[in-house]
Design a protein around this motif. Sequence first.
Motif: not given
Length: 266
Positions: A118-137
């Motif tokens: 919650x603290x890290x994303x507060x006041x963020x303008x953009x959030x990027x989530x990089x994802x690998x194409x595997x079941x675990x990821x």
Amino acid sequence: MSFAGISFVHMLTSQKRDNLNKIVILNPKGGCGKSTLATNLAACYAQRGPAPAIMDYDPQGSTMAWLDRRPAELPAVHGIAAYKKSMHATRSWQLRVPSDTVNLLVDSPASIGHDDLRELTRDSTSILVPVLPSSMDIHAASRCIADLLLIAKIDRRDRKLAVVANRTRKNTKSFGKLMRFLDSLGIPMIAVLRDSQNFVHAAEQGVGLCEMQPSRVKQDVEQIDNVVRWLDAWPERRRDSAAVTSVNQKPKFGRSLLRRAQFGSA
């Protein structure tokens, strides 16, 4: 709130500026390409100016190591080693961002609790989530996105959350599974980064793809440019969000869908 004894609070209270594009790159699973994405975006912003800043919370210090390797003749990137604690300066001083910085990239740690999220994303303008194409990821990414929406209270209508597919090979079963997963969540995928040695070579040299021989990296740079264009549109996305008046409208992404995404057959 802290990660390994490091408080996020000072960062969030000291960086709140109307003109600051605070980009949080987040995925609790290590090895998904957060630092690769952060450094390549930083290089693009450095070329354009003014100098961007990278705030590195990952104890591995990958982005700071990239900065150490960066040739002095290239455009500057301001580095903030947030994972370090100093006995000679206050935390707020250590995490200060230059006043002329308009793009701040936050490379988050590989593991983070709910309070810190919650603290890290507060006041963020953009959030990027990089994802690998595997079941675990994909499973890890679904939990990350669920936490962002349900714990950090990120509203999808704000359009500040996006996914970047990393180290992909098209026309494979794993890539198809990743596409179906993202489609089920309704989260935009703004770029597809290839499984390319260009990213490895750039990291080793302390450069971004945009600073390498164009003919060699053209296809990969196009995808990084897609991310930059989406990030640059944050003022428009913020205005659109502020204009929404249907405050009673419920998000379609409910707990039941999140649970299916986490534990079902995405």
